[in-house]
Design a protein around this motif. Structure first.
Motif, PDB file in Angstrom:
ATOM      1  N   SER A   1       0.834  -1.199   0.000  1.00 40.49           N
ATOM      2  CA  SER A   1       0.000   0.000   0.000  1.00 40.49           C
ATOM      3  C   SER A   1       0.866   1.245   0.000  1.00 40.49           C
ATOM      4  O   SER A   1       0.558   2.227  -0.685  1.00 40.49           O
ATOM      5  CB  SER A   1      -0.937  -0.005   1.216  1.00 40.49           C
ATOM      6  N   GLY A   2       1.960   1.197   0.769  1.00 43.62           N
ATOM      7  CA  GLY A   2       2.875   2.334   0.799  1.00 43.62           C
ATOM      8  C   GLY A   2       3.523   2.566  -0.560  1.00 43.62           C
ATOM      9  O   GLY A   2       3.680   3.710  -1.003  1.00 43.62           O
ATOM     10  N   ARG A   3       3.902   1.478  -1.260  1.00 46.38           N
ATOM     11  CA  ARG A   3       4.532   1.632  -2.574  1.00 46.38           C
ATOM     12  C   ARG A   3       3.546   2.190  -3.599  1.00 46.38           C
ATOM     13  O   ARG A   3       3.905   3.007  -4.444  1.00 46.38           O
ATOM     14  CB  ARG A   3       5.062   0.279  -3.064  1.00 46.38           C
ATOM     15  N   LEU A   4       2.295   1.720  -3.519  1.00 53.22           N
ATOM     16  CA  LEU A   4       1.291   2.151  -4.490  1.00 53.22           C
ATOM     17  C   LEU A   4       0.675   3.494  -4.135  1.00 53.22           C
ATOM     18  O   LEU A   4       0.071   4.152  -4.980  1.00 53.22           O
ATOM     19  CB  LEU A   4       0.179   1.092  -4.602  1.00 53.22           C
ATOM     20  N   GLY A   5       0.820   3.885  -2.857  1.00 51.72           N
ATOM     21  CA  GLY A   5       0.231   5.155  -2.427  1.00 51.72           C
ATOM     22  C   GLY A   5      -1.272   5.100  -2.303  1.00 51.72           C
ATOM     23  O   GLY A   5      -1.949   6.128  -2.267  1.00 51.72           O
ATOM     24  N   LYS A   6      -1.849   3.903  -2.243  1.00 50.81           N
ATOM     25  CA  LYS A   6      -3.299   3.743  -2.131  1.00 50.81           C
ATOM     26  C   LYS A   6      -3.633   2.556  -1.229  1.00 50.81           C
ATOM     27  O   LYS A   6      -2.800   1.666  -1.027  1.00 50.81           O
ATOM     28  CB  LYS A   6      -3.932   3.517  -3.520  1.00 50.81           C
TER      29      LYS A   6
ATOM     30  N   ASP B   1     -12.752  -0.379  -9.737  1.00 58.38           N
ATOM     31  CA  ASP B   1     -12.752   1.013  -9.291  1.00 58.38           C
ATOM     32  C   ASP B   1     -11.850   1.246  -8.090  1.00 58.38           C
ATOM     33  O   ASP B   1     -11.610   2.384  -7.696  1.00 58.38           O
ATOM     34  CB  ASP B   1     -14.184   1.474  -8.967  1.00 58.38           C
ATOM     35  N   VAL B   2     -11.376   0.172  -7.462  1.00 56.53           N
ATOM     36  CA  VAL B   2     -10.409   0.279  -6.373  1.00 56.53           C
ATOM     37  C   VAL B   2      -9.369  -0.819  -6.559  1.00 56.53           C
ATOM     38  O   VAL B   2      -9.552  -1.732  -7.372  1.00 56.53           O
ATOM     39  CB  VAL B   2     -11.076   0.130  -4.979  1.00 56.53           C
ATOM     40  N   ILE B   3      -8.265  -0.722  -5.815  1.00 55.33           N
ATOM     41  CA  ILE B   3      -7.269  -1.799  -5.853  1.00 55.33           C
ATOM     42  C   ILE B   3      -7.801  -2.929  -4.978  1.00 55.33           C
ATOM     43  O   ILE B   3      -7.805  -2.835  -3.754  1.00 55.33           O
ATOM     44  CB  ILE B   3      -5.904  -1.301  -5.346  1.00 55.33           C
ATOM     45  N   LYS B   4      -8.271  -3.968  -5.621  1.00 58.80           N
ATOM     46  CA  LYS B   4      -9.000  -5.013  -4.899  1.00 58.80           C
ATOM     47  C   LYS B   4      -8.502  -6.392  -5.324  1.00 58.80           C
ATOM     48  O   LYS B   4      -8.350  -6.659  -6.512  1.00 58.80           O
ATOM     49  CB  LYS B   4     -10.498  -4.872  -5.162  1.00 58.80           C
ATOM     50  N   ILE B   5      -8.246  -7.250  -4.327  1.00 63.58           N
ATOM     51  CA  ILE B   5      -7.791  -8.618  -4.582  1.00 63.58           C
ATOM     52  C   ILE B   5      -8.895  -9.583  -4.173  1.00 63.58           C
ATOM     53  O   ILE B   5      -9.309  -9.611  -3.011  1.00 63.58           O
ATOM     54  CB  ILE B   5      -6.505  -8.931  -3.788  1.00 63.58           C
ATOM     55  N   ASN B   6      -9.402 -10.363  -5.131  1.00 64.46           N
ATOM     56  CA  ASN B   6     -10.361 -11.416  -4.857  1.00 64.46           C
ATOM     57  C   ASN B   6      -9.686 -12.767  -5.059  1.00 64.46           C
ATOM     58  O   ASN B   6      -8.717 -12.879  -5.834  1.00 64.46           O
ATOM     59  CB  ASN B   6     -11.585 -11.298  -5.772  1.00 64.46           C
TER      60      ASN B   6
ATOM     61  N   LEU C   1       2.921  -9.855  -6.329  1.00 68.65           N
ATOM     62  CA  LEU C   1       2.338 -10.151  -7.638  1.00 68.65           C
ATOM     63  C   LEU C   1       0.822  -9.941  -7.637  1.00 68.65           C
ATOM     64  O   LEU C   1       0.254  -9.405  -8.588  1.00 68.65           O
ATOM     65  CB  LEU C   1       2.664 -11.587  -8.044  1.00 68.65           C
ATOM     66  N   ALA C   2       0.156 -10.366  -6.554  1.00 70.94           N
ATOM     67  CA  ALA C   2      -1.295 -10.180  -6.455  1.00 70.94           C
ATOM     68  C   ALA C   2      -1.647  -8.697  -6.425  1.00 70.94           C
ATOM     69  O   ALA C   2      -2.608  -8.255  -7.064  1.00 70.94           O
ATOM     70  CB  ALA C   2      -1.830 -10.879  -5.198  1.00 70.94           C
ATOM     71  N   CYS C   3      -0.852  -7.909  -5.686  1.00 76.72           N
ATOM     72  CA  CYS C   3      -1.090  -6.467  -5.615  1.00 76.72           C
ATOM     73  C   CYS C   3      -0.826  -5.802  -6.972  1.00 76.72           C
ATOM     74  O   CYS C   3      -1.543  -4.876  -7.376  1.00 76.72           O
ATOM     75  CB  CYS C   3      -0.213  -5.831  -4.535  1.00 76.72           C
ATOM     76  N   ALA C   4       0.216  -6.272  -7.662  1.00 76.88           N
ATOM     77  CA  ALA C   4       0.540  -5.700  -8.971  1.00 76.88           C
ATOM     78  C   ALA C   4      -0.596  -5.947  -9.958  1.00 76.88           C
ATOM     79  O   ALA C   4      -0.975  -5.052 -10.729  1.00 76.88           O
ATOM     80  CB  ALA C   4       1.845  -6.310  -9.497  1.00 76.88           C
ATOM     81  N   LYS C   5      -1.175  -7.157  -9.948  1.00 73.30           N
ATOM     82  CA  LYS C   5      -2.287  -7.465 -10.841  1.00 73.30           C
ATOM     83  C   LYS C   5      -3.508  -6.614 -10.493  1.00 73.30           C
ATOM     84  O   LYS C   5      -4.186  -6.080 -11.385  1.00 73.30           O
ATOM     85  CB  LYS C   5      -2.645  -8.946 -10.744  1.00 73.30           C
TER      86      LYS C   5
END
Length: 895
Positions: free
Chosen positions: A275-280, A325-330, A310-314
């Motif tokens: 989250s810190g790297r992505l700023g979101k 609409d948001v950074i979301k991992i399912n 990798l999951a966050c990058a995707k």
């Protein structure tokens, strides 16, 4: 103020009077504390970098200047708390760093990916925190495997090269050992260091001197602490002359040996880092968390971090491409080998239940903080935390000595009464197995049988259940290196000699089975449970039956079986309603089931659709049974309703709490989005009509003429009961846009909001009640800015949401409306209470508290129960003194 804080304050206070330091005994006498406790706390202050120790007879302590001390816990201590299996490793590392004069060289052992490099970095940070190394001291990392095929080049990298020492050495080159002077050199994969290099290093470790390659005459010196790491057996891959120079050998356990709670902490840490790297913020489904917790992660922590990245990058790519609409991992987005973690054996599902609330759908991780709190996670709300808090409260009031002991003993007694009364008579030991590890559960069951045989008794069901939960908590506390202190130990031992003796044997059984050391204080708590078996403890139990009725051949019974199996109960029943069967036959089947089972308790019906929604009223018409009905049933609704019924909630409480599950289907209700979404929401009064929206609009006109409200804030929204969509689906969509104040219509809806009938609207009888609701909501809106501005330790808007629920719960229980000035007073007072507790401040004593509670016990119980969600959400414990202050607002003379 905590004891350790008192000791630190005293150290700082007398620093000028005793510039050479003061002993633990002198501090103990000054503060009237036990010397042993003071000594332990002083050593912890030294470990935390807040004091220094001067060895001698006696040992003296001096406080470090306050401006040079950070208030935060040391990085390595935080790491130890989150990773209790590494506690010994951390303590070894701390000892190595602090060992005079320059620390001990360290060898880290562990499989690939266990985090040896990370651990070395923590050691470096700790050395700086403890002023062993300066802030600008170097930390050099070198992987010996990078140059393993060229030993000469490898040694040149480490020790440096003299010009002309070998072909190609065209200039003098500084080595990493020289660059690391004054700091730490970390050699990873040290087993790839050739024998010649190992010999050069042990010469350096012996004498602190070395030569560059090609130098023969002069020697160079450096002050460098060496940390090495290897995945191999050092006895077979390293020279004994080399390993003898490294006295501190630390083993880092593999991920599979570190427990699921530690793995969860790692997942949380890595998510926050991303989250810190992505700023979101990153939104992660509960199923994704479960998969990460249980999948086969062969390459340990390193692989876990990579898989999460990798999951966050995707998810980030999907966000940038507007697919989400948001950074979301399912879980569906995860690779198959990770998703397989969802299908692990039952033991894993039981641990999931301990870590993650079954009603959570998503967790939100933010770069600044973890915004999601696991309300049913570590189960820390137990007697130990109560004692810590209460002791500090009493000491802060100046209470000490015998008076302090008397107050604490009374608090322990009160706690046990409440603790035991909290367990339902319907529970059995299988429920505990959903949240307690198998090895711990096995010894708990053995202890219960042993105690019954030794004392010749049969433990009451609620005593057995409470004892099991307590033992699990105490084992967990010891594993997390927290102390267990029982201030009532002496009197328990005198008053319950036989039970205490049996409890001591129980401790030995735990130690034998779990391989941990249990303090004698714990025997006092176990003895209290055993002695309580003889007592007539006041017990009140709400008994609510959950009945699922759903269309299909086996839909309802399958859902009921799944819920009963997960929660270890038989309190939920299913009645199937085949599509071809007439509704009246299903109703007759339902009534017959109630008669056969001789059900006299309240019933919550969970139904899927159609005429099934009317069954509750039909049952009430032919019996004295009170019912409630919730449509659009799901397994999640059934789980929540059953769980609440097991905990003894009333029918109306279960009904309200189960309806709240609906909000889980809307992704926008996560706490992190709450402030933004709620500020955008308008308030609404919803009018419902069966004759078309024209009728609803007529009602709207009547309301607008009879009510006073700001149309920029509140809107009257008409809907038609008959239409393409189910009325409840339309209501759910409205809740996404509006905060609904109340409903007005010709019949009662199954919704968790105030309702008013058309007759009362036309007659004008309910205008005053609706106006009170409007005034209250407008008052809350006006208070948002005040709370946002004045509260220092909590978020004003989130607190307001909690207080609104508190006010609604109390007023519904009392069946009263409160005046606006009283509402303002309660809201401001409650907000300040929460803020004050979060700051660590103590409530003033309520004069005549005992008599006031005794004379208003029903009101006390209602207010205290309404405070429970606030206690959980904000990790506080609203005291009885504060409960009394809140009760005065609801006193019949004020309402």
């Amino acid at each position: 103020m905590k004891r350790i804080e008192l000791i630190l304050a005293k150290l700082r206070e007398i620093k000028d009077l005793f510039p050479n330091g003061i002993s633990a005994l002198e501090i103990a006498e000054e503060l009237n504390l036990s010397r042993a406790n003071v000594s332990n706390d002083l050593n912890k202050l030294v470990s935390d970098g807040k004091a220094i120790k001067i060895k001698g007879k006696p040992t003296l302590f001096i406080a470090i200047d306050e401006e040079n001390v950070t208030s935060n816990l040391s990085v390595i201590n935080k790491f130890s708390e989150a990773n209790p299996s590494l506690y010994s490793a951390v303590e070894q590392a701390k000892a190595a760093i602090l060992y005079p004069p320059n620390g001990m060289n360290i060898l880290l052992l562990g499989e690939t990916g266990v985090g040896k490099s990370t651990f070395a970095g923590l050691i470096y940070k700790y050395a700086i925190e403890m002023n062993v190394k300066s802030k600008d001291s170097p930390f050099i990392t070198f992987n010996c495997a990078d140059y393993a095929n060229n030993p000469q080049l490898l040694l040149g990298q480490l020790f440096g090269v003299r010009k002309g020492s070998y072909t190609g050495a065209d200039f003098d080159k500084v080595g990493l050992l020289e660059k690391a002077n004054g700091g730490i050199l970390f050699l990873d994969e040290v087993h790839r260091l050739p024998a010649e290099g190992q010999e050069m290093f042990f010469t350096f470790m012996d004498r602190g001197v070395y030569r560059r390659l090609g130098e023969t005459e002069s020697e160079r010196s450096a002050n460098v602490l060496i940390i090495t790491a290897t995945t191999e057996d050092p006895n077979t891959t390293l020279l004994k002359t080399f390993t003898r120079r490294i006295p501190m050998v630390i083993t880092i356990p593999s991920l599979k040996n570190r427990g699921m709670e530690e793995r969860f902490n790692l997942i949380k840490q890595f998510m926050i880092e991303e989250s810190g790297r992505l700023g979101k913020s990153i939104k992660v489904s509960v199923n994704s968390i479960k998969a990460f917790l249980s999948y086969n992660c062969e390459n340990n922590v390193g692989q876990l971090r990579s898989d999460i990245q990798l999951a966050c990058a995707k998810a980030y790519a999907d966000f940038l491409s507007n697919r989400k609409d948001v950074i979301k991992i399912n879980s569906i987005d995860l690779p198959l080998y990770i998703r397989e973690g969802l299908y692990k054996e039952i033991e894993h599902r039981q641990l999931w239940n301990k870590l993650i609330d079954i009603n959570k759908r998503y967790l939100i991780f933010d770069k600044d903080e973890d915004r999601e709190i696991f309300e049913e996670g570590t189960n820390d709300s137990n007697i130990y935390e109560m004692l810590d808090l209460r002791t500090n409260e009493l000491k802060a009031k100046g209470i000490k000595g015998e008076h302090l002991e008397e107050e604490i003993e009374k608090d322990i007694e009160d706690y046990f009464k409440k603790y035991i009364n909290d367990f339902s008579t319907k529970v059995d030991m299988t429920n505990i197995k959903n949240i307690v590890e198998k090895d711990v559960m096995d010894i708990i069951e053995e202890i219960i049988l042993f105690c019954e045989e030794e004392l010749g008794i049969k433990l009451d069901k609620k005593i057995s259940y409470g004892l099991a939960v307590h033992i699990s908590n105490s084992i967990d506390r010891i594993r997390r290196n927290k102390k267990i202190v029982n201030p009532k130990l002496s009197s328990i031992r005198e008053e319950n000699k036989k039970e205490f003796s049996v409890a001591l044997d129980a401790l030995k059984m735990i130690e034998r089975s779990i391989d941990i050391s249990m303090p004698i204080d714990e025997a006092g708590f176990i003895a209290m449970f055993l002695s309580y078996n003889y007592r007539n403890v006041r017990y009140i139990q709400n008994d609510v039956k959950i009945i699922i009725i759903a269309h299909g051949i086996s839909t309802a019974t399958s859902m009921a079986e799944a819920v009963n199996s997960l929660l270890g109960t038989e309190n939920t029943a299913g009645i199937n309603a085949p599509i071809e069967e007439k509704p009246e036959n299903i109703l007759e089947k339902t009534i017959e089931y109630i008669r056969e089972q001789k059900i006299k308790s309240d019933i919550l019906f969970l139904v899927d659709m159609g005429s099934l929604t009317t069954f509750g009223k039909e049952v009430e018409n032919i019996s004295n049974i009170k019912t409630r009905t919730i449509p659009l049933v799901s397994t999640l609704h059934a789980l929540e309703a059953t769980r609440k019924s097991m905990m003894g909630y009333s029918l109306d409480e279960i009904y309200r709490e189960t309806l709240d599950v609906n909000s889980l289907y809307d992704d926008n209700v996560a706490d992190i989005d709450y402030k933004e979404n709620e500020k955008d929401k308008r308030l609404a009064i919803v009018t419902v009509c069966t004759t078309g929206e024209g009728g609803a609009k007529t009602i709207k006109g009547i309301l607008e003429r009879n009510l006073t409200f700001d149309k920029n804030v509140i809107e009257i929204v008409p809907i038609n009961f008959i239409g393409k969509e189910n009325v409840y689906e339309r209501i759910e969509k409205l809740r996404n846009k509006y905060e609904i104040i109340c409903f007005v219509g010709p019949f009662e809806l199954d919704v968790n909001s105030p309702q008013f009938s058309l007759d009362d609207i036309i007659d004008g009888d309910c205008a005053k009640d609706i106006q009170n609701l409007i005034d209250a909501e407008e008052t809350y809106i006006k208070m948002e800015e005040t709370l946002e501005r004045d509260l220092k330790n909590v978020d004003g808007i989130m607190v307001l949401k909690s207080i609104k629920k508190f006010n609604r719960t109390v007023t519904e229980e009392l069946k009263v409306n409160i005046k606006i000035n009283i509402l303002i007073g309660i809201t401001l007072h409650m907000a300040c209470v929460i803020d004050r507790y979060k700051e660590g401040k103590i409530t003033l004593e309520f004069e005549g508290k005992k008599d006031y509670i005794k004379n208003n016990f029903n009101l006390y119980k209602i207010v205290k129960n309404a405070c429970a969600p606030i206690n959980t959400k904000y990790s506080i414990s609203v005291s009885d003194d504060e409960i009394c202050y809140l009760m005065t607002f609801f006193d019949s003379n004020n309402i």
